[in-house]
Design a protein around this motif. Sequence first.
Motif, short mmCIF file in Angstrom:
data_model
loop_
_atom_site.label_atom_id
_atom_site.label_comp_id
_atom_site.label_asym_id
_atom_site.label_seq_id
_atom_site.Cartn_x
_atom_site.Cartn_y
_atom_site.Cartn_z
N VAL A 277 0.84 -1.21 0.00
CA VAL A 277 0.00 0.00 0.00
C VAL A 277 0.87 1.25 0.00
CG1 VAL A 277 -1.64 1.35 1.37
CG2 VAL A 277 -2.02 -1.09 1.03
N ARG A 278 1.95 1.23 0.76
CA ARG A 278 2.86 2.39 0.78
C ARG A 278 3.44 2.65 -0.61
NH1 ARG A 278 7.08 3.53 5.41
NH2 ARG A 278 7.05 5.39 4.12
N THR A 279 3.72 1.57 -1.33
CA THR A 279 4.24 1.73 -2.69
C THR A 279 3.14 2.14 -3.65
OG1 THR A 279 5.92 0.04 -2.24
CG2 THR A 279 5.48 0.58 -4.55
N ALA A 280 1.98 1.48 -3.54
CA ALA A 280 0.89 1.71 -4.50
C ALA A 280 0.29 3.10 -4.39
CB ALA A 280 -0.21 0.66 -4.30
N ARG A 281 0.34 3.71 -3.21
CA ARG A 281 -0.28 5.01 -3.03
C ARG A 281 0.45 6.11 -3.81
NH1 ARG A 281 0.18 6.11 3.29
NH2 ARG A 281 -1.10 7.90 2.67
N VAL A 287 -3.60 1.80 -11.23
CA VAL A 287 -2.38 1.06 -11.57
C VAL A 287 -2.26 -0.24 -10.77
CG1 VAL A 287 0.14 1.15 -11.56
CG2 VAL A 287 -1.18 3.14 -12.33
N PRO A 288 -2.49 -0.23 -9.44
CA PRO A 288 -2.43 -1.51 -8.71
C PRO A 288 -3.44 -2.53 -9.21
CG PRO A 288 -2.35 0.34 -7.18
CD PRO A 288 -2.68 0.90 -8.52
N LEU A 289 -4.61 -2.07 -9.67
CA LEU A 289 -5.61 -3.00 -10.20
C LEU A 289 -5.09 -3.70 -11.46
CD1 LEU A 289 -7.39 -1.27 -8.26
CD2 LEU A 289 -9.20 -1.47 -9.95
N GLY A 322 -1.51 -10.23 -5.95
CA GLY A 322 -2.48 -9.66 -6.90
C GLY A 322 -3.75 -9.22 -6.21
N GLU A 323 -4.24 -10.04 -5.29
CA GLU A 323 -5.45 -9.69 -4.53
C GLU A 323 -5.27 -8.38 -3.77
OE1 GLU A 323 -7.67 -11.27 -0.46
OE2 GLU A 323 -6.26 -12.56 -1.51
N VAL A 324 -4.15 -8.25 -3.07
CA VAL A 324 -3.89 -7.03 -2.29
C VAL A 324 -3.85 -5.81 -3.21
CG1 VAL A 324 -2.17 -5.83 -0.90
CG2 VAL A 324 -2.72 -8.21 -0.41
N LEU A 325 -3.16 -5.94 -4.33
CA LEU A 325 -3.07 -4.81 -5.26
C LEU A 325 -4.44 -4.43 -5.83
CD1 LEU A 325 0.20 -5.76 -7.16
CD2 LEU A 325 -0.12 -3.82 -5.61
N MET A 326 -5.29 -5.43 -6.06
CA MET A 326 -6.61 -5.14 -6.63
C MET A 326 -7.55 -4.51 -5.62
SD MET A 326 -7.66 -8.14 -9.33
CE MET A 326 -7.79 -9.41 -8.10
N PHE A 327 -7.53 -5.01 -4.38
CA PHE A 327 -8.61 -4.67 -3.46
C PHE A 327 -8.25 -3.64 -2.39
CE2 PHE A 327 -9.93 -9.03 -4.83
CZ PHE A 327 -11.02 -8.60 -5.57
N THR A 328 -6.96 -3.46 -2.07
CA THR A 328 -6.64 -2.48 -1.03
C THR A 328 -6.93 -1.06 -1.48
OG1 THR A 328 -4.34 -2.49 -1.75
CG2 THR A 328 -4.89 -3.85 0.15
N MET A 329 -6.75 -0.80 -2.78
CA MET A 329 -6.96 0.56 -3.27
C MET A 329 -8.35 0.76 -3.87
SD MET A 329 -4.17 2.03 -2.45
CE MET A 329 -4.26 3.59 -3.33
N MET A 330 -9.16 -0.31 -3.93
CA MET A 330 -10.46 -0.21 -4.59
C MET A 330 -11.38 0.79 -3.89
SD MET A 330 -12.75 -0.72 -6.76
CE MET A 330 -11.67 -1.68 -7.79
N ASP A 331 -11.47 0.70 -2.54
CA ASP A 331 -12.36 1.61 -1.83
C ASP A 331 -11.90 3.06 -2.00
OD1 ASP A 331 -13.99 -0.42 -1.01
OD2 ASP A 331 -13.12 -0.60 0.99
#
Length: 426
Positions: A277-281, A287-289, A322-331
Amino acid sequence: MIAKNLAMIHPLAWTIIVGTMFGRLVTSMSVPFLAIYLTSALHVPATQTGLIIAGSALAGVLFSFYGGYISDRIGRKRVMLVSVFGWSLVFFGFASAQYVWMFFVVNLLNGVCRSTFEPAARALLSDTTPPEHRLLVFNLRYAAINIGVVFGPLIGLQLGSGASTFPFYITGAVYVLYSFVLVLQFYLHPIQTLQSHASDTAARPNIRQALQVTSSDRVFLPVLIGMIFCVLGYAHFDSTLAQFLAITPDISNGSKIFSYMLAMNAVVVLIVQYPLVRTARRFRPIVPLIIGNILVALSLMIFGIAHNLPVFMIGVFIFTVGEVLMFTMMDMLIDHIAPAGWKGTYFGTMGFNNIGTMVAPIIGGLLIDRVALQGGIQVFAPLALLTLVGLPFLLTAHRRLTIRDQRAEAEAAGENRVVAEKVVGG
């Protein structure tokens, strides 16, 4: 700093986060084993089992939009309390079901309650949390889900979830308790007095406006279509993979392997979520999706060629990233896209991605019935390709969101410049 941020979280938000943890603990010790129970204990054909499992997703497709929309219309409190009380009764229904048609009906009701409660709960998290703390709150909720899932499958294995419906009684009892805790928290913190961070002046949408706004949103629509295929790939973990492990002659103790895989999935989420999450933000939230879609498809290919626990676990690790990248940023993505006053509607409309959850066990069941004996790759390679169909839609949404954000930034900069010139001129 972390303690200060945690102190900013509203008591109702904490109730949802903690309730989510215990709720997922008890549901993950019962619901994921339903496919194994139907296939192994009741000897229901895989295709028919897939249809039963798909019932929950079907209800999600039909009701999630209305769940979020109604919460915008009549308030989060009523929607959440009615749905969570109903949910507890659904789990008692699972426990007492004796015939195949009963499982289908109860699983439909399970989808109705979940798709009504979840959008309202996520919208309430947004309502009660300042914008700068929402990423923290949404990710605490996601972490709570996976804390519950770490222990739930192992407890379910000990309770014999693959051979009995008894664990559903425990699930129902926990949701009764969750219901009473929510009633108490709403009484102590009346929602009417909350200072919502959404626009207080925004008019409540009618159903036609809600449909028009969400269907015409040039960013949201391709996100939704792309996520349908992402969720389609993701849903095979709990449905197709569980059935495949239960019936394939190449693998013994499939139920035990599956419970280990569920637990590892949750543990890996807890380990990698914070650094990812720190990287994806740093990137736009689509992009994470995109990366997550690719990794989930890759993991399905690995499940297709795996013949022992270590290879399955490698697949689980890739799947989980993959799951974390798809769903942590979804909300956060939906919160970013949705206009003020439409949060519940947008969160609810995203429930249409349950089309993927609904279709996954049906497609998976058909493949298992027809080609599973030829080998796992014949089952999972087509599923991986279907998952990748979502990629062009996500890329389109990313391009459009980038243009939209750049325009918004340019307009904001122009307004600030005008204000500055007026101040200087004055």
